[in-house]
Structure formats: structure tokens, C-alpha cells
Design a protein around this motif. Structure first.
Motif, PDB file in Angstrom:
ATOM      1  N   GLY A  10      27.920  -6.609  12.360  1.00 52.71           N
ATOM      2  CA  GLY A  10      27.786  -7.338  13.358  1.00 52.71           C
ATOM      3  C   GLY A  10      26.387  -8.192  13.143  1.00 52.71           C
ATOM      4  N   SER A  11      25.877  -8.796  14.382  1.00 56.53           N
ATOM      5  CA  SER A  11      24.354  -9.424  14.195  1.00 56.53           C
ATOM      6  C   SER A  11      23.835  -8.868  15.448  1.00 56.53           C
ATOM      7  N   ASP A  12      22.605  -8.573  15.220  1.00 51.36           N
ATOM      8  CA  ASP A  12      21.645  -8.124  16.438  1.00 51.36           C
ATOM      9  C   ASP A  12      20.399  -8.714  16.131  1.00 51.36           C
ATOM     10  N   VAL A  13      19.895  -8.921  17.369  1.00 52.12           N
ATOM     11  CA  VAL A  13      18.859  -9.713  17.648  1.00 52.12           C
ATOM     12  C   VAL A  13      17.330  -8.951  16.923  1.00 52.12           C
ATOM     13  N   HIS A  14      17.540  -7.609  17.002  1.00 52.05           N
ATOM     14  CA  HIS A  14      16.369  -7.081  16.387  1.00 52.05           C
ATOM     15  C   HIS A  14      16.148  -7.086  15.040  1.00 52.05           C
ATOM     16  N   TRP A  15      17.105  -7.314  14.165  1.00 48.57           N
ATOM     17  CA  TRP A  15      17.000  -7.496  12.931  1.00 48.57           C
ATOM     18  C   TRP A  15      17.141  -9.100  12.343  1.00 48.57           C
ATOM     19  N   HIS A  30       0.904  -1.256  -0.047  1.00 49.62           N
ATOM     20  CA  HIS A  30      -0.009  -0.209   0.027  1.00 49.62           C
ATOM     21  C   HIS A  30       0.881   1.350   0.147  1.00 49.62           C
ATOM     22  N   GLU A  31       1.888   1.036   0.789  1.00 50.33           N
ATOM     23  CA  GLU A  31       2.994   2.412   0.754  1.00 50.33           C
ATOM     24  C   GLU A  31       4.207   1.923   1.303  1.00 50.33           C
ATOM     25  N   VAL A  32       5.070   2.466   0.785  1.00 47.61           N
ATOM     26  CA  VAL A  32       6.565   2.357   0.752  1.00 47.61           C
ATOM     27  C   VAL A  32       7.252   3.909   0.749  1.00 47.61           C
ATOM     28  N   ARG A  33       7.891   4.084   1.735  1.00 43.58           N
ATOM     29  CA  ARG A  33       8.715   5.347   1.872  1.00 43.58           C
ATOM     30  C   ARG A  33       9.872   5.366   2.697  1.00 43.58           C
ATOM     31  N   PRO A  34      10.784   6.262   2.679  1.00 46.07           N
ATOM     32  CA  PRO A  34      11.678   6.304   3.475  1.00 46.07           C
ATOM     33  C   PRO A  34      11.223   6.702   5.003  1.00 46.07           C
ATOM     34  N   ALA A  35      11.611   6.046   5.828  1.00 43.80           N
ATOM     35  CA  ALA A  35      11.263   6.152   7.476  1.00 43.80           C
ATOM     36  C   ALA A  35      12.175   7.355   7.846  1.00 43.80           C
ATOM     37  N   LEU A  36      11.423   8.242   8.300  1.00 44.93           N
ATOM     38  CA  LEU A  36      12.038   9.758   8.875  1.00 44.93           C
ATOM     39  C   LEU A  36      12.662   9.142  10.129  1.00 44.93           C
ATOM     40  N   VAL A  37      13.892   9.931  10.760  1.00 46.05           N
ATOM     41  CA  VAL A  37      14.552   9.634  11.932  1.00 46.05           C
ATOM     42  C   VAL A  37      13.653   9.436  13.127  1.00 46.05           C
ATOM     43  N   ALA A  38      12.457  10.455  13.342  1.00 46.29           N
ATOM     44  CA  ALA A  38      11.756  10.342  14.280  1.00 46.29           C
ATOM     45  C   ALA A  38      10.903   9.079  14.359  1.00 46.29           C
ATOM     46  N   GLU A  39      10.411   8.618  13.247  1.00 49.40           N
ATOM     47  CA  GLU A  39       9.723   7.365  13.021  1.00 49.40           C
ATOM     48  C   GLU A  39      10.620   6.169  13.507  1.00 49.40           C
ATOM     49  N   GLN A  40      11.848   6.287  12.988  1.00 47.41           N
ATOM     50  CA  GLN A  40      12.806   5.326  13.533  1.00 47.41           C
ATOM     51  C   GLN A  40      12.828   5.109  15.078  1.00 47.41           C
ATOM     52  N   LEU A  41      12.899   6.258  15.649  1.00 49.23           N
ATOM     53  CA  LEU A  41      13.340   6.346  16.975  1.00 49.23           C
ATOM     54  C   LEU A  41      11.842   6.028  17.682  1.00 49.23           C
ATOM     55  N   ALA A  42      10.831   6.342  17.048  1.00 48.97           N
ATOM     56  CA  ALA A  42       9.493   5.973  17.817  1.00 48.97           C
ATOM     57  C   ALA A  42       9.333   4.226  17.912  1.00 48.97           C
ATOM     58  N   VAL A  43       9.975   3.559  16.949  1.00 50.45           N
ATOM     59  CA  VAL A  43       9.612   2.186  16.919  1.00 50.45           C
ATOM     60  C   VAL A  43      10.437   1.480  18.319  1.00 50.45           C
ATOM     61  N   SER A  44      11.706   1.961  18.566  1.00 57.42           N
ATOM     62  CA  SER A  44      12.107   1.353  19.830  1.00 57.42           C
ATOM     63  C   SER A  44      13.380   2.197  20.097  1.00 57.42           C
ATOM     64  N   SER A  45      13.716   2.352  21.326  1.00 63.32           N
ATOM     65  CA  SER A  45      14.984   3.098  21.621  1.00 63.32           C
ATOM     66  C   SER A  45      16.211   2.204  21.087  1.00 63.32           C
ATOM     67  N   ASP A  46      16.071   1.160  20.828  1.00 63.17           N
ATOM     68  CA  ASP A  46      17.217   0.118  20.198  1.00 63.17           C
ATOM     69  C   ASP A  46      17.351   0.409  18.894  1.00 63.17           C
ATOM     70  N   PHE A  47      16.525   0.920  18.126  1.00 59.89           N
ATOM     71  CA  PHE A  47      16.396   0.971  16.769  1.00 59.89           C
ATOM     72  C   PHE A  47      17.770   1.579  16.253  1.00 59.89           C
ATOM     73  N   VAL A  48      18.228   2.794  16.380  1.00 57.28           N
ATOM     74  CA  VAL A  48      19.256   3.285  15.937  1.00 57.28           C
ATOM     75  C   VAL A  48      20.652   2.516  16.305  1.00 57.28           C
ATOM     76  N   PRO A  49      20.914   2.216  17.510  1.00 57.64           N
ATOM     77  CA  PRO A  49      21.985   1.489  17.711  1.00 57.64           C
ATOM     78  C   PRO A  49      22.072  -0.130  17.065  1.00 57.64           C
ATOM     79  N   SER A  50      21.010  -0.522  16.926  1.00 57.22           N
ATOM     80  CA  SER A  50      20.990  -2.000  16.259  1.00 57.22           C
ATOM     81  C   SER A  50      21.021  -1.970  14.906  1.00 57.22           C
ATOM     82  N   VAL A  51      20.672  -0.607  14.144  1.00 56.55           N
ATOM     83  CA  VAL A  51      21.128  -0.596  12.792  1.00 56.55           C
ATOM     84  C   VAL A  51      22.382  -0.242  12.519  1.00 56.55           C
ATOM     85  N   ALA A  52      22.957   0.459  13.650  1.00 59.54           N
ATOM     86  CA  ALA A  52      24.441   0.630  13.391  1.00 59.54           C
ATOM     87  C   ALA A  52      25.286  -0.689  13.534  1.00 59.54           C
ATOM     88  N   THR A  53      24.790  -1.618  14.327  1.00 62.93           N
ATOM     89  CA  THR A  53      25.312  -2.919  14.515  1.00 62.93           C
ATOM     90  C   THR A  53      25.380  -3.566  13.438  1.00 62.93           C
TER      91      THR A  53
END
Length: 767
Positions: free
Chosen positions: A754-759, A726-749
Motif C-alpha cells: 500500500g501507500s503511506d504518507v509517512h514514507w 557517519h553511521e549506518v546500522r539496523p534500527a532497534l524496535v525501540a528506536e523505531q517506536l521512538a520515531v512515531s507511534s505510527d512508525f510500525v503500522p506505516s511500515v506494515a502498510t
């Protein structure tokens, strides 16, 4: 020789005028420049608006063609000798201004509006007349039909029953009551009439109910003292919340009633029988005017005003919807930003129908006038919508005034023809051909589609020690620190940058695919070009360049609904989504900034909800595709329903998040035997296929990553529910932060290798 002297305007008056005009110009400059009104006409426009000067009638005359049947079929021609280009500007009034939420209510309640729109659209409602006295043939038939009932109820023979019915003009109630009056005491008479009236109210045999609706008012007959005597009658008129008692004038005689509201006649007619005029009362409460009449003789009235037309509620509601649907051929729109009571900005869109002058300005590809809407704001902030008309070419006497009804941005000849088809009905073959041609192109694109290989192994290791995150939250800061990473103060000092704008020379979340899907319009264009017709893709059309194709699709798939999307971006303003089943409505929304129409099949709406399943997707610089491993987030749009179908035209409220449990409960039938697990698996198949198609034409430069928000509606497949992108678009940084506080560091991992249980990396074969 005597001369007369006229005092010039005082300096104070001239200064006041210039000050007031200066305010007008400052307030309306942006509008007037956008409309293209020559600056030489601005002061004349101000003078006419403030003086309420509607003087176009001094310059033009309506056509006198006897064959004209509709308001929209009139034309205007110049009656003056000449009207030079850009020499004058005229005001054009609006006969109706409304909103999406108000349209049906206006047609049903504003006195005279439905009748005017019927004349405009040519759609009329079947009337139910109740003749006060039948003619001889009808009377004989009525007597024959009712004689048995009178014999049974009144206990008289056939001859007497026929006599009573003839006296009563066929009125079965009056005949039975008359018979009872001859032999029974008053208490029995009252009981008889009460029983008969109860039969009427319960749908039994008789002349009709004690309550009914007409086009302009509702009627209620009742007893003033709770007896069986129908000696009171109320007429209720919906006048709107803005109307007060001071706006109403009610004139009653023994035989006639006239009610005016704000100077306009709302009710006017002869009464069925006499009333006690000096006992009439009326009130205005909660937008309803109630006029209470006392009958001079207590009896049943088959009508309140002579010749009134009753309406069947169901039939009338359908008729109002038909008129509203066709009215979109004449509605024009304008929008503006307004600050709400809570000081937030909101987009407001209004739709209007011009008066007889505006409707009579015909269309021509080579216009000699321009006619466009203006929102006038006075010194007190009061807004008045109107239109302004001015000549753009010299016009000579007898020449018809014509304008180009197509918007200025619409230049393609075929698409102009499609836009005009939404205003002037005609043959449809050209739109069907356009749709067939586009559908064939989509089929061929699907066959020729190129799918890129995606990385299935580990992500190459990268040194990542520091991050820059725009507007990071306190919880995310703590999560970054817990992951052993450092927050940089500026993008240039970070190994990875999370920002909503590009940052040259750094590893950022600005993947090259971001540009392809950053708006609904871009995403539709991209998928039409690279994917074509896919079973998992919701078809979409561009309202500014695929009008013919949209109309053709709507005609071919007449059970589809259309989600209208706007890509106008205003900080702090939530874009609105419109749901409509009317392709004319869809086309006209291009006038107010809507850019795309997405197909929404009825199966997507479950229990009055449009569910959207959201998955967050990470694309690494090496083209690895990962999904956020936690349960998908579920969003819903509440849909206003009518008889198990969506209301034909509505603005959807913003999507709200709901629990996965509620989703599974509501969609259990649609999900089928495989349930949510099978739906999730198929969703991941769609994700990887969509990403492979996108990467097939733009695999990126290998230096950036992307985080995308993908939402799926629920389609209907052979074995149950299937995901429909139905929709695809880049996730804004605020939307990424709203998913989980671990979202950004897990992306960086993950980006660091590295491996990360969140992805979870999607492991599908590339062939």
C-alpha cells in the motif's frame, strides 16, 4: 636435649584466613583467569596484596648504564641465581592513575607528577627565572635602562638616580621609594609606592606583578590593612578535594617554608626575605591549600621562594598538553563496569603509568615474564589498581626481564609493528606505505563497485493482517488498531514480525544486510570491501587490524580528528565515544575495547557541536528504498573547545536531539546558498547510493525487510555543506517506536504493497 615448641595457628585464625581468601578468589576469579595467572600463584598473590609485599627488589636489579637518560630506558635483570617459570608473582605499583577528564588537571595540580612525566617523556618546559640580585654586568645594564625612569619619577639628577639603583640592585621600585623617603612624608611615600605598584599590576614599567604562578603554587602579594604597604603574601597549592587539614603539615621559620601533603613534600624552600613565623596561618578549602605569610619588612618581593620559576599561563598550558600527548606512549588502560549512585551501570576506564620497575621491563617478542593490570577489591569494596608480574619461562642470573607489550589478540607481524610504533617512536615509512597501499585498494574498489538496481515501482502486494511487535508501547498499540491491524501474542501467529532477533519462517525486519552493518566494525569492513573511497563516506579504520594504516592516515592528514567507537555491548550501558587528535591515543584505546576510528574533519564541528542528521530508511523485500517523509531528526554531540579547536582528548557526552531550527541557525554558513533543502536532496542521493552498493553484494532473500538508521555529519564541499555518512546500522524496535507511534503500522502498510504518507520512495534511475 631441649626442644622448642611453636604454637600452631589457631583453628579460628586458619578458618578466618580461608574465608577471607575464598572471598578474594570469588571476587577476582574472572580477572585472574583472563590475565592467565596460574592458579598455583593465586594464594601467593593474595598474601602479597593483603600484606602489601612489594618484594621484587629482592630478585632484580636496575641497569647501571650511565647513558640512560629516561625512566623508560632502564632495564631489569635477575640478581638471584634463578627464577623458575610460574614460581612467584610480584606486585608492581602505579605512579599515576587517571581518567580522560582528569588527565590535564592531574598534571597541573598533583605535586611532582608533571616533573616525573617530564623525565619520562623527555619534554621540558622553558623556565622564567627571576634572579634575586643581578651580576655586575647585568646590574650596569639594568641601571642604564632604568635611570631615566628613576630621574622622572623621583625628581633626582642622573648621578643620584644611578646611586639609588645601584643600592637597590637595579630594583626600580625600591630606588624610587628610597628617593621619596629622603624628602617626603610617609603619606607621600605610600602614595608613590601605591602608584608604582598599580603600574606593575597594569603591566607598566617595573619588576613584575603582585600575582604569579610557579609550577607548584600560586603567589599573591597584598596589603594586610588595605594600605599601600605590601606586607602580606599568600602561597596557594592545589591539593585536590580529597585532602583535609589533617593531611597537611606546615613548618615555617623566619627564612624557610616547608609544606607536606599526605606525607609528600609540596613546597620547600628559602623565603625571599624574613617573615613573622608565629603569625603564619593556613587553610584547606575546596581542594586548595592557602598559606598566609606576614613579611617582617613591608616591601615588594620579586619572588617568594629563592630561585623559584614563574610560568606563563598560556605557555604552561601548552606544555602540559604536550606532555599529556606524549604520555600516551606509556599509559596503559583497564576498564570495568560499576554501578552509579542511581543504580545504573556505567563503564569506567582508567589509565595508569607503572612505577620504575614496571617501566623497566623491556619489550621482546619472546618474553620471559608477563606484567598485567589487576583491580584489587578488598572486603569493604575499596578498589586498588596495581599490576602483577610473574615469570613464564625459567630466568637465570643476569638475564634481562622482558615482556610482550602487545596485547594477546594482536598476532599479525605488521600490525604488531604499528602498535609498537605507538609506544616506541621510530621511522614512519612503513606506516605511510601501509596507508598508501590501503588507499590504492579503496580507489580500485570504488572503480569496480557493483551497484544493484532498486525497485522504483509499487511494492508487490502481500496479505498483512497481524503484527508482532516486541515491547510495543501503548501509543503504538493504538496506532496499530487504528490501521485495522491485529497484534499477535507470539511471532509464529503474525504476518509481520518486528523484533531485534531473527524469527525463522516469518516476514521480519531482519534483512540480510543487518548482519553487514550491525556494528561500527562490521559497517567499516563492509564499506571498505564494497564501496572503497567515496566522497560521501567518512573514512574509518579498524583498531585491531588496520593500526599501521590508521597511523599513516593520521600522519598524512595531521589536521584530522578521530572518533573512537566501541562495539562492546552490555545491556543498559551506553557505549562511549572518544574524540582525539592524537593517533597514539587512538591506538592505545584498542586495549580497552575500542574497535574503530572514524575520521572527523574540523569542518564537521560547528560552534562546539558535532551535528548528526538522522534519516530512517526502509528496504523492502523487493529492494525498494524508502525514507521517512517527516523532517529529519537532528542530534548533536557537545564538543569541549580550546581556542576554536576541539580539546585534544575528550569523551563525548551522549548525543542529544535538537530542533531543526537550531541546526539551521547554527549551520547556516556551512549549508550555503542551497540551504537545508539542497543538503536533504544530496542526503537522499547518498542513501540510495549506499544502499545500492550494499545490495550489490547481498540483495537479500526476498522474504525480509530492513529498517536502518543512517546518520550524516556535515562535510565541506565546493558549494557548501555536503552530507558525509557517519553511521549506518539496523534500527532497534525501540528506536523505531521512538520515531512515531505510527512508525510500525506505516511500515506494515508499505510492506503490504500500500501507500503511506509517512514514507517516500526514492525515485532515482538505477543506472
Amino acid at each position: 636435649m631441649a626442644t622448642s615448641c611453636v604454637d600452631p595457628p589457631s583453628v579460628d585464625a586458619a578458618s578466618t584466613y580461608m574465608l577471607q581468601y575464598g572471598r578474594f578468589e570469588a571476587m577476582h576469579q574472572q580477572q585472574l583467569e583472563a590475565l592467565g595467572l596460574p592458579r598455583s600463584l593465586w594464594r601467593q598473590l593474595y598474601d602479597k596484596i593483603t600484606g602489601e609485599t612489594f618484594d621484587i627488589g629482592e630478585w632484580v636489579v636496575f641497569s647501571d648504564d650511565d647513558t640512560v637518560k629516561s625512566l623508560a630506558e632502564h632495564t631489569l635483570s635477575l640478581k638471584s641465581e634463578k627464577l623458575e617459570a610460574e614460581s612467584n608473582v610480584f606486585l608492581v605499583d602505579h605512579i599515576w592513575t587517571t581518567t580522560v577528564a582528569q588527565e590535564l588537571q592531574d598534571l597541573d595540580n598533583v605535586p611532582g607528577l608533571l616533573e616525573r612525566m617530564e623525565k619520562l617523556t623527555g619534554i621540558y618546559e622553558p623556565q622564567r627565572n627571576l634572579p634575586a640580585m643581578p651580576d655586575a654586568d647585568l646590574l650596569e645594564n639594568t641601571v642604564d635602562a632604568n635611570v631615566a625612569a628613576v630621574m622622572s619619577q623621583a625628581g633626582v639628577d642622573e648621578a643620584r638616580a644611578r646611586e639609588l639603583l645601584c643600592k637597590a640592585g637595579g630594583d626600580i621600585i625600591e630606588a624610587i621609594v628610597s628617593a621619596s623617603e629622603e624628602t617626603a612624608p610617609s603619606t607621600v611615600q605610600n602614595s608613590v609606592q601605591s602608584q608604582i605598584m598599580q603600574q606593575l599590576e597594569e603591566g607598566g614599567q617595573g619588576d613584575g606583578p603582585t600575582e604569579w604562578k610557579t609550577r607548584g603554587y600560586e603567589c599573591v602579594q597584598y596589603s594586610l590593612d588595605n594600605s599601600a604597604q605590601l606586607d602580606g603574601v599568600d602561597i596557594c597549592v592545589a591539593v585536590g578535594a580529597a585532602v583535609h587539614a589533617r593531611d597537611v603539615e606546615c613548618n615555617v621559620t623566619a627564612t624557610h617554608l616547608t609544606v607536606t601533603v599526605s606525607g609528600k613534600v609540596a613546597v620547600d624552600g628559602d623565603l625571599h626575605a624574613e617573615v613573622e613565623a608565629n603569625e603564619t596561618t593556613w587553610t584547606v578549602e575546596a581542594g586548595v591549600l592557602s598559606v598566609s605569610l606576614v613579611k617582617r619588612k613591608a616591601e615588594y618581593w620579586p619572588e617568594v621562594l629563592v630561585g623559584e620559576h614563574r610560568t606563563d599561563p598560556i605557555t604552561h598550558a601548552k606544555h602540559v598538553r604536550r606532555v599529556a600527548r606524549d604520555a600516551w606512549r606509556y599509559l596503559q588502560g583497564y576498564d570495568y563496569l560499576a554501578r552509579s549512585t542511581d543504580q545504573t551501570l556505567a563503564k569506567r576506564t582508567f589509565w595508569y603509568v607503572a612505577d620504575a620497575v614496571g617501566l623497566a621491563v623491556a619489550h621482546d617478542d619472546v618474553p620471559n615474564v608477563r606484567c598485567l593490570p589487576l583491580l584489587y577489591v578488598d572486603a569493604q569494596g575499596q578498589m586498588t589498581p596495581l599490576s602483577i608480574l610473574w615469570p613464564i619461562r625459567d630466568i637465570t642470573q643476569g638475564t634481562t626481564l622482558v615482556r610482550d607489550v602487545c596485547p594477546a589478540w594482536l598476532t599479525d607481524p605488521q600490525q604488531r609493528q604499528g602498535y609498537l610504533h605507538a609506544i616506541f617512536s621510530g621511522p614512519t615509512q612503513f606506516v605511510l606505505d601501509a596507508h598508501e597501499q590501503l588507499a590504492s585498494m579503496w580507489d580500485q574498489t570504488a572503480k569496480d563497485a557493483v551497484r544493484a538496481n532498486i525497485a522504483t515501482g509499487p511494492t508487490p502486494k502481500l496479505p498483512v493482517n497481524s503484527l508482532f511487535v516486541r515491547d510495543i508501547t501503548p501509543d503504538a498499540k493504538a496506532a496499530v488498531a487504528a490501521a485495522g491491524l491485529v497484534l499477535a501474542d507470539a511471532p509464529k501467529d503474525a504476518d509481520i514480525v518486528f523484533d531485534d532477533v531473527p524469527c525463522e519462517g516469518r516476514l521480519t525486519n531482519q534483512h540480510s544486510l543487518n548482519a553487514a552493518v550491525y556494528s561500527t566494525e562490521n559497517a567499516i569492513t563492509a564499506f571498505q570491501r564494497i564501496a572503497g573511497a567515496q566522497s560521501w563516506l567518512s573514512p574509518g579504520f579498524l583498531l585491531k587490524s588496520q593500526i599501521c594504516e590508521l597511523i599513516g592516515a593520521a600522519i598524512m592528514r595531521n589536521n584530522s580528528w578521530w572518533l573512537l567507537k566501541s562495539d562492546q555491548v552490555v545491556a543498559g550501558v551506553e557505549p562511549q565515544t572518544v574524540l582525539t587528535s592524537n593517533w597514539i591515543t587512538a591506538v592505545r584505546h584498542a586495549d580497552v575495547g575500542y574497535s574503530a576510528a572514524l575520521e572527523c574533519t574540523p569542518s564537521m564541528v560547528i560552534g562546539g557541536r558535532l551535528f548528526l542528521v538522522e534519516r530512517m530508511v526502509l528496504v523492502t523485500p523487493a529492494n525498494g528504498v524508502f525514507v521517512w517523509a517527516a523532517a529529519p531528526r537532528i542530534f548533536q554531540h557537545q564538543i569541549a573547545m580550546d581556542a576554536n579547536k576541539p580539546e585534544p582528548y575528550q569523551i563525548l557526552p551522549p548525543a542529544s536531539e535538537v530542533s531543526e531550527h537550531l541546526f539551521k541557525l547554527q549551520a547556516s554558513v556551512q549549508l550555503g546558498s542551497g540551504g537545508a533543502t539542497r543538503f536533504d536532496t544530496e542526503t537522499e542521493h547518498v542513501i540510495v547510493d549506499a544502499m545500492r552498493l550494499l545490495l550489490g553484494v547481498d540483495s537479500g532473500d526476498g522474504t525480509n525487510f530492513g529498517v536502518f538508521r543512517m546518520r550524516f555529519a556535515i562535510g565541506q564541499g565546493a558549494d557548501g555543506a555536503v552530507p558525509v555518512l557517519h553511521e549506518v546500522r539496523p534500527a532497534l524496535v525501540a528506536e523505531q517506536l521512538a520515531v512515531s507511534s505510527d512508525f510500525v503500522p506505516s511500515v506494515a502498510t508499505v510492506i503490504a504493497g500500500g501507500s503511506d504518507v509517512h514514507w517516500r520512495q526514492i525515485q532515482l534511475p538505477s543506472n
